[in-house]
Scaffold this motif. Structure first.
Motif, PDB file in Angstrom:
ATOM      1  N   ASN A   1      15.103 -17.247 -63.768  1.00 38.18           N
ATOM      2  CA  ASN A   1      14.891 -18.081 -64.954  1.00 38.18           C
ATOM      3  C   ASN A   1      15.817 -19.290 -64.976  1.00 38.18           C
ATOM      4  O   ASN A   1      15.489 -20.321 -65.566  1.00 38.18           O
ATOM      5  CB  ASN A   1      15.087 -17.249 -66.221  1.00 38.18           C
ATOM      6  CG  ASN A   1      13.963 -16.241 -66.435  1.00 38.18           C
ATOM      7  OD1 ASN A   1      12.861 -16.412 -65.921  1.00 38.18           O
ATOM      8  ND2 ASN A   1      14.240 -15.189 -67.193  1.00 38.18           N
ATOM      9  N   ASN A   2      16.974 -19.146 -64.330  1.00 33.58           N
ATOM     10  CA  ASN A   2      17.944 -20.244 -64.281  1.00 33.58           C
ATOM     11  C   ASN A   2      17.796 -21.097 -63.024  1.00 33.58           C
ATOM     12  O   ASN A   2      18.587 -22.013 -62.784  1.00 33.58           O
ATOM     13  CB  ASN A   2      19.371 -19.695 -64.350  1.00 33.58           C
ATOM     14  CG  ASN A   2      19.701 -19.100 -65.707  1.00 33.58           C
ATOM     15  OD1 ASN A   2      19.178 -19.540 -66.731  1.00 33.58           O
ATOM     16  ND2 ASN A   2      20.569 -18.096 -65.732  1.00 33.58           N
ATOM     17  N   GLY A   3      16.790 -20.785 -62.213  1.00 33.81           N
ATOM     18  CA  GLY A   3      16.547 -21.572 -61.003  1.00 33.81           C
ATOM     19  C   GLY A   3      17.571 -21.373 -59.912  1.00 33.81           C
ATOM     20  O   GLY A   3      17.778 -22.270 -59.076  1.00 33.81           O
ATOM     21  N   LEU A   4      18.229 -20.221 -59.902  1.00 38.06           N
ATOM     22  CA  LEU A   4      19.252 -19.944 -58.886  1.00 38.06           C
ATOM     23  C   LEU A   4      18.671 -19.053 -57.794  1.00 38.06           C
ATOM     24  O   LEU A   4      18.248 -17.929 -58.066  1.00 38.06           O
ATOM     25  CB  LEU A   4      20.470 -19.260 -59.531  1.00 38.06           C
ATOM     26  CG  LEU A   4      21.193 -20.069 -60.609  1.00 38.06           C
ATOM     27  CD1 LEU A   4      22.313 -19.233 -61.222  1.00 38.06           C
ATOM     28  CD2 LEU A   4      21.763 -21.358 -60.019  1.00 38.06           C
ATOM     29  N   ALA A   5      18.655 -19.552 -56.572  1.00 43.18           N
ATOM     30  CA  ALA A   5      18.116 -18.788 -55.444  1.00 43.18           C
ATOM     31  C   ALA A   5      19.240 -18.030 -54.750  1.00 43.18           C
ATOM     32  O   ALA A   5      20.351 -18.541 -54.599  1.00 43.18           O
ATOM     33  CB  ALA A   5      17.427 -19.720 -54.451  1.00 43.18           C
ATOM     34  N   LEU A   6      18.950 -16.803 -54.323  1.00 40.73           N
ATOM     35  CA  LEU A   6      19.911 -15.996 -53.577  1.00 40.73           C
ATOM     36  C   LEU A   6      19.237 -15.557 -52.283  1.00 40.73           C
ATOM     37  O   LEU A   6      18.617 -14.493 -52.223  1.00 40.73           O
ATOM     38  CB  LEU A   6      20.353 -14.771 -54.394  1.00 40.73           C
ATOM     39  CG  LEU A   6      21.442 -13.896 -53.771  1.00 40.73           C
ATOM     40  CD1 LEU A   6      22.716 -14.692 -53.583  1.00 40.73           C
ATOM     41  CD2 LEU A   6      21.705 -12.678 -54.652  1.00 40.73           C
ATOM     42  N   PRO A   7      19.309 -16.379 -51.232  1.00 39.17           N
ATOM     43  CA  PRO A   7      18.624 -16.052 -49.972  1.00 39.17           C
ATOM     44  C   PRO A   7      19.088 -14.716 -49.405  1.00 39.17           C
ATOM     45  O   PRO A   7      20.286 -14.403 -49.433  1.00 39.17           O
ATOM     46  CB  PRO A   7      19.026 -17.211 -49.047  1.00 39.17           C
ATOM     47  CG  PRO A   7      19.441 -18.315 -49.966  1.00 39.17           C
ATOM     48  CD  PRO A   7      20.051 -17.649 -51.157  1.00 39.17           C
ATOM     49  N   ASN A   8      18.144 -13.947 -48.909  1.00 34.43           N
ATOM     50  CA  ASN A   8      18.447 -12.653 -48.293  1.00 34.43           C
ATOM     51  C   ASN A   8      18.538 -12.866 -46.790  1.00 34.43           C
ATOM     52  O   ASN A   8      17.527 -12.932 -46.089  1.00 34.43           O
ATOM     53  CB  ASN A   8      17.349 -11.648 -48.637  1.00 34.43           C
ATOM     54  CG  ASN A   8      17.701 -10.243 -48.200  1.00 34.43           C
ATOM     55  OD1 ASN A   8      18.520 -10.042 -47.311  1.00 34.43           O
ATOM     56  ND2 ASN A   8      17.073  -9.256 -48.815  1.00 34.43           N
ATOM     57  N   LEU A   9      19.753 -12.945 -46.273  1.00 32.63           N
ATOM     58  CA  LEU A   9      19.961 -13.252 -44.859  1.00 32.63           C
ATOM     59  C   LEU A   9      19.555 -12.101 -43.949  1.00 32.63           C
ATOM     60  O   LEU A   9      19.443 -12.276 -42.730  1.00 32.63           O
ATOM     61  CB  LEU A   9      21.433 -13.616 -44.621  1.00 32.63           C
ATOM     62  CG  LEU A   9      21.953 -14.817 -45.424  1.00 32.63           C
ATOM     63  CD1 LEU A   9      23.418 -15.084 -45.082  1.00 32.63           C
ATOM     64  CD2 LEU A   9      21.106 -16.058 -45.167  1.00 32.63           C
ATOM     65  N   LEU A  10      19.343 -10.919 -44.524  1.00 36.85           N
ATOM     66  CA  LEU A  10      18.963  -9.758 -43.727  1.00 36.85           C
ATOM     67  C   LEU A  10      17.507  -9.347 -43.977  1.00 36.85           C
ATOM     68  O   LEU A  10      17.107  -8.238 -43.610  1.00 36.85           O
ATOM     69  CB  LEU A  10      19.898  -8.583 -44.048  1.00 36.85           C
ATOM     70  CG  LEU A  10      21.373  -8.783 -43.677  1.00 36.85           C
ATOM     71  CD1 LEU A  10      22.207  -7.618 -44.184  1.00 36.85           C
ATOM     72  CD2 LEU A  10      21.546  -8.938 -42.180  1.00 36.85           C
ATOM     73  N   LEU A  11      16.725 -10.248 -44.566  1.00 34.66           N
ATOM     74  CA  LEU A  11      15.345  -9.900 -44.897  1.00 34.66           C
ATOM     75  C   LEU A  11      14.534  -9.535 -43.659  1.00 34.66           C
ATOM     76  O   LEU A  11      13.813  -8.531 -43.642  1.00 34.66           O
ATOM     77  CB  LEU A  11      14.682 -11.067 -45.634  1.00 34.66           C
ATOM     78  CG  LEU A  11      13.209 -10.858 -46.020  1.00 34.66           C
ATOM     79  CD1 LEU A  11      13.071  -9.702 -47.004  1.00 34.66           C
ATOM     80  CD2 LEU A  11      12.631 -12.149 -46.627  1.00 34.66           C
ATOM     81  N   HIS A  12      14.648 -10.345 -42.615  1.00 35.11           N
ATOM     82  CA  HIS A  12      13.861 -10.104 -41.405  1.00 35.11           C
ATOM     83  C   HIS A  12      14.212  -8.758 -40.792  1.00 35.11           C
ATOM     84  O   HIS A  12      13.337  -7.983 -40.389  1.00 35.11           O
ATOM     85  CB  HIS A  12      14.105 -11.223 -40.394  1.00 35.11           C
ATOM     86  CG  HIS A  12      13.214 -11.153 -39.196  1.00 35.11           C
ATOM     87  ND1 HIS A  12      11.841 -11.226 -39.277  1.00 35.11           N
ATOM     88  CD2 HIS A  12      13.500 -10.996 -37.882  1.00 35.11           C
ATOM     89  CE1 HIS A  12      11.315 -11.128 -38.075  1.00 35.11           C
ATOM     90  NE2 HIS A  12      12.304 -10.982 -37.206  1.00 35.11           N
ATOM     91  N   GLU A  13      15.512  -8.456 -40.728  1.00 33.49           N
ATOM     92  CA  GLU A  13      15.944  -7.195 -40.134  1.00 33.49           C
ATOM     93  C   GLU A  13      15.524  -6.007 -41.007  1.00 33.49           C
ATOM     94  O   GLU A  13      15.207  -4.936 -40.496  1.00 33.49           O
ATOM     95  CB  GLU A  13      17.462  -7.196 -39.925  1.00 33.49           C
ATOM     96  CG  GLU A  13      17.923  -8.066 -38.761  1.00 33.49           C
ATOM     97  CD  GLU A  13      17.751  -9.547 -39.015  1.00 33.49           C
ATOM     98  OE1 GLU A  13      17.765  -9.962 -40.197  1.00 33.49           O
ATOM     99  OE2 GLU A  13      17.597 -10.304 -38.033  1.00 33.49           O
TER     100      GLU A  13
END
Length: 271
Positions: free
Chosen positions: A107-119
């Motif tokens: 809702n606040n437009g803050l992204a938290l990329p998941n660096l381990l998503l692919h694994e």
């Protein structure tokens, strides 16, 4: 059970007939209730007997959590249990907290990329699929569409049911780092959907688990075959040196000859 505190329509603090303090969850369980009122047992879906630090954290969290977030979490928990997972109190609390915070960030437009998503997709396919399905439940309950990264984060909460969550993260980090070393050394991208690459990834996962348990794999009589495989590709020696250096510098673990040999077996099938 009698209520001692009403958090929202779906969560109340109670005293059980045996005198224990607990948190009871269920749709409509707190509707028009006041402290001291008797709770309708038929509406109770979960009871958490949480104590000390965990109890305080849960109580504090429930003050701000919206009932719709609780509903989404309950649906995700039910889905996980239908797929053979038994959610612990700690895992459930963490999941509710995570969903609430994820919605706030979105809702606040803050992204938290998941660096381990692919694994996570590669190593924990079942849990990732549950995480992906969880996003639809959150959208239906809360009206918020979360990014795919959150499917990976929710998968890690589900993974933490059966294994130590820190250990699961360590395995993911090790596999990611090892694959990065391999790709950089050979200068070729891996086809993660190929059978040989999937076998390598599975091998790295089990190598990580043995490494974190400090349980080395010993097997004799591989010296000649090891040297033969080592010469199959000009980058083999450098790759093993880099992998061994990473294990020593990061985890204080030295790969033995047998572990290097089995890594070579998989690498030889790919490169």
């Amino acid at each position: 059970m009698r209520s001692t505190k009403i958090f929202n329509n779906s969560a109340v603090a109670v005293i059980t007939p045996s005198g224990q303090e607990a948190i009871a969850l269920g749709n409509g369980i707190g509707f028009r209730k006041r402290p001291g009122d008797e709770i309708d047992d038929s509406k109770i879906q979960k009871v958490y007997y949480v104590q000390d630090v965990m109890q305080r954290k849960f109580l504090q969290m429930l003050k701000d959590v919206q009932p719709r977030v609780m509903d989404a979490a309950e649906r995700i928990i039910a889905m996980a249990e239908e797929n053979g997972c038994t959610m612990s109190s700690q895992a459930t609390i963490s999941l509710i907290d995570h969903i609430s915070f994820a919605i706030e960030r979105q809702n606040n437009g803050l992204a938290l990329p998941n660096l381990l998503l692919h694994e996570t997709k590669l190593l924990y396919r079942k849990e990732y699929e549950l995480g992906r399905r969880s996003l639809a439940m959150i959208r239906d309950c809360c009206g918020v569409t979360l990014p795919e990264d959150e499917a990976g984060y929710i998968a890690m909460h589900i993974i933490s049911i059966s294994v130590d969550q820190n250990a699961a993260y360590d395995v993911l980090k090790f596999v990611k780092a090892a694959l990065d070393i391999i790709k950089q050394t050979y200068g070729i991208a891996l086809d993660h959907e190929s059978i040989d690459a999937m076998r390598l990834i599975t091998h790295l996962k089990f190598l990580a688990q043995r490494m974190f348990q400090n349980h080395s794999w010993e097997d004799e009589g591989m010296e000649n075959m090891y040297e033969m495989l080592l010469d199959r590709h000009p980058q083999n020696r450098l790759c093993l040196e880099r992998l061994d250096g990473y294990c020593r510098n990061t985890f204080g673990y030295t790969l033995n000859l047998q572990e290097k040999f089995y890594l070579l077996v998989h690498l030889t099938k790919i490169f």
